[in-house]
Scaffold this active site. Structure first.
Site, PDB file in Angstrom:
ATOM      1  N   ARG A  63     -10.140 -11.917   2.463  1.00  0.00           N
ATOM      2  CA  ARG A  63     -10.862 -12.926   1.760  1.00  0.00           C
ATOM      3  C   ARG A  63     -10.093 -14.020   1.631  1.00  0.00           C
ATOM      4  O   ARG A  63     -10.757 -15.490   1.630  1.00  0.00           O
ATOM      5  CB  ARG A  63     -11.200 -12.588   0.257  1.00  0.00           C
ATOM      6  CG  ARG A  63     -10.061 -12.414  -0.650  1.00  0.00           C
ATOM      7  CD  ARG A  63     -10.536 -11.457  -2.078  1.00  0.00           C
ATOM      8  NE  ARG A  63     -10.479 -10.065  -1.810  1.00  0.00           N
ATOM      9  CZ  ARG A  63     -10.890  -9.157  -2.672  1.00  0.00           C
ATOM     10  NH1 ARG A  63     -11.104  -9.480  -3.794  1.00  0.00           N
ATOM     11  NH2 ARG A  63     -11.115  -7.883  -2.398  1.00  0.00           N
TER      12      ARG A  63
ATOM     13  N   LYS B  30       0.746  -1.025   0.143  1.00  0.00           N
ATOM     14  CA  LYS B  30       0.024  -0.158  -0.161  1.00  0.00           C
ATOM     15  C   LYS B  30       0.877   1.324  -0.087  1.00  0.00           C
ATOM     16  O   LYS B  30       2.016   1.313   0.420  1.00  0.00           O
ATOM     17  CB  LYS B  30      -0.726   0.217   1.414  1.00  0.00           C
ATOM     18  CG  LYS B  30      -1.819  -0.984   1.390  1.00  0.00           C
ATOM     19  CD  LYS B  30      -2.904  -0.843   2.548  1.00  0.00           C
ATOM     20  CE  LYS B  30      -3.707  -1.919   2.784  1.00  0.00           C
ATOM     21  NZ  LYS B  30      -4.871  -1.754   1.773  1.00  0.00           N
TER      22      LYS B  30
END
Ligand code: BES
Ligand code: ZN
Ligand code: ZN
Length: 487
Positions: free
Chosen positions: A342, A268
């Site tokens: 996920r 990020k």
């Protein structure tokens, strides 16, 4: 904090401050004369969250009266009272007040109101300042809260309502205590330790699967995320078994526990990356909810599962392009290592099903896309089962936690197709919250399941009048109500 329910008039309460409600457009008759100037100047209108603090009002034993604007009477509900109580406590902070009383008169003293007032006060008093060493700068919590109702109203059901409010708010504050711990201090194993202490204190059975056990079981999706960090992962399992279950249903609550999300090799940007310390807020909500469930004892079996990992770009980190075999046996092409939530949830959901869960709710700070879609107001809700979805929406409404139902059409599945594996872990940029949910649905399979994306709601960037900045505790109230309302 000491909590008490009493039958008393406002004027007889011998405390540091008494909070009374003021409805919009309905001035209180007993104030019309002494406070005439406040009304005529428009200083007291009764608008929501408008506060007027008075000292030494004649005829009152209390040192101060806080007149709390409650808004339009017909719009007033427990959720409004929860906010009002929180805002009142925060408004009185730093004024040397230790004993506080709320006067709940008719129209505001059903059991749900009492629960909400207690919750609001306890939640409002919480501050994220546990690591401040300057005592002067810390807030000085109120030490006792009294709920006063007219004499004919104090009943055992109100006592129970008060206790329920205390349990839910204390559980939410425990979850906020955990969520606010910085990522250097709260590693996956420490998170597991927090859950263990909670479980031992309230009689839940507790277990942690460590890295070796997860390897034996073949939880390749979770382990792939964990391998870039020096901090080992943990799969936390907390079990509640009721004395008398009213059905064979088994509710599984699964919370994302990424103690820090750098993004991994798909790293990020550094700006704002510190926010990713709250990527375990879903896990913290599940831990807190299990505490409340252990104490409130609903008649349904509940298992809380928190996959805990740190997502780091270490030298052994997984790469974009890696293909992992999940616990379900499905192969996953990892195209972006920042879509890690996920991956760990896929294995946790499969594990929950293996433990026999018949209904699943997962809670996760899963996507930036849900923040784009819904902002910081509502959490996004996805489901494969209309009945469980309806139960979830009812539970959340009662908790005062806003939820918005999002779509899960089959078309979203197309974005997850790859020729190299059974599924890939990202779609295109568009509809990112929906493709993330679609990925999870693949692992929930036919089991009734609700997915709650709390990326926009689990953390407040700024304080609200009724809540400090930092972890909000969402959606703990909904999780607890879902279990309590189970039949
Ligand atoms: N933890 C983040 C999601 C997130 C974003 C939480 C903002 C809270 C606030 C998640 O693991 C993530 O990085 N998701 C990616 C997915 C993308 C790579 C498909 C995202 O949303 O950008
Ligand atoms: Zn991520
Ligand atoms: Zn994440």
């Amino acid at each position: 904090m000491k909590l008490e329910l009493v039958q008393s008039k406002a004027s007889d309460l011998d405390v540091d401050a008494v909070v009374v409600l003021e409805w919009e457009g309905l001035p209180r008759p007993e104030f019309e004369k002494p406070l005439a100037a406040f009304y005529s100047s428009g200083e007291i209108k009764g608008k929501r969250l408008e506060f007027t603090l008075l000292h030494g009002l004649e005829g009152y034993k209390a040192r101060r009266i806080l007149i709390a604007g409650a808004g339009k009477r017909e719009k007033f509900d427990p959720a409004a009272l929860r906010q009002l109580a929180g805002a009142a406590v925060r408004r009185l902070d730093g004024k040397g007040i230790s004993a506080l009383a709320f006067v709940l008169e008719d129209g505001a003293n059903a059991p749900e109101h009492v629960t909400a007032a207690v919750e609001g006060a306890l939640l409002g008093a919480w501050e994220p300042d546990y690591l401040k060493t300057d005592k002067e700068e810390k807030n000085k919590p109120i030490s006792s809260v009294t709920i006063a109702v007219p004499s004919q109203n104090a009943t055992p059901s109100l006592e129970k309502a008060l206790e329920k409010g205390r349990i839910i708010a204390e559980a939410a504050n425990l979850s906020r205590d955990i969520a606010v711990e910085p990522p250097n201090l709260l590693t996956p194993l420490i998170l597991a330790d927090r859950a263990r202490r909670m479980s031992e204190a309230c009689g839940l059975s507790f277990e942690v699967l460590d890295q070796d056990r997860m390897r034996q079981l073949g939880m390749g999706a979770l382990l792939g995320v964990a391998q870039g960090s020096a901090a080992p992962p943990a799969l936390i399992v907390m079990r509640y078994t009721p004395e008398h279950a009213t059905s064979t249903d088994h509710l599984g609550l699964v919370g994302k526990g990424v103690t820090f999300d750098t993004g991994g090799i798909s790293i990020k940007p550094s700006e704002g990356m510190d926010a990713m310390k709250y990527d375990m807020a879903g896990g913290a909500a599940v831990i807190g909810a299990m505490r409340a469930i252990a104490l409130l004892k609903p008649p349904v079996t509940v298992t809380g599962i928190v996959p805990a990992v740190e997502n780091m770009p270490g030298s052994r980190a997984q790469r974009p392009g890696d293909i992992v075999t999940s616990f379900s046996g499905k192969t996953i092409e990892v195209l972006n290592t920042d879509a890690e939530g996920r991956l760990i949830l896929a294995d946790a959901i499969t594990y929950a099903k293996q433990l026999g869960c018949t209904h699943l709710v997962d809670v996760a700070t899963l996507t930036g896309a849900i923040v784009v879609a819904l902002g910081h107001t509502s959490s996004g809700v996805f489901s494969n089962d209309d009945h469980l979805l309806a139960r979830w929406m009812t539970a959340s409404r009662e908790a005062g936690e806003k939820m918005w139902h999002m779509p899960l059409d089959d078309e979203y599945r197309d974005q997850l197709k790859t020729v190299y594996a059974d599924i890939q872990n990202i779609g295109t940029r568009k509809g990112g919250a929906c493709t993330a949910a679609m990925f999870l649905k693949e692992f929930a399979g036919d089991t009734p399941w609700v997915h709650v994306d709390v990326a926009g709601t689990a953390w407040l960037d700024d304080a609200k009048p009724f809540l400090a900045k930092g972890p909000a505790g969402v959606p703990l109230g909904s999780l607890v109500n879902l279990a309590l309302n189970w039949l």
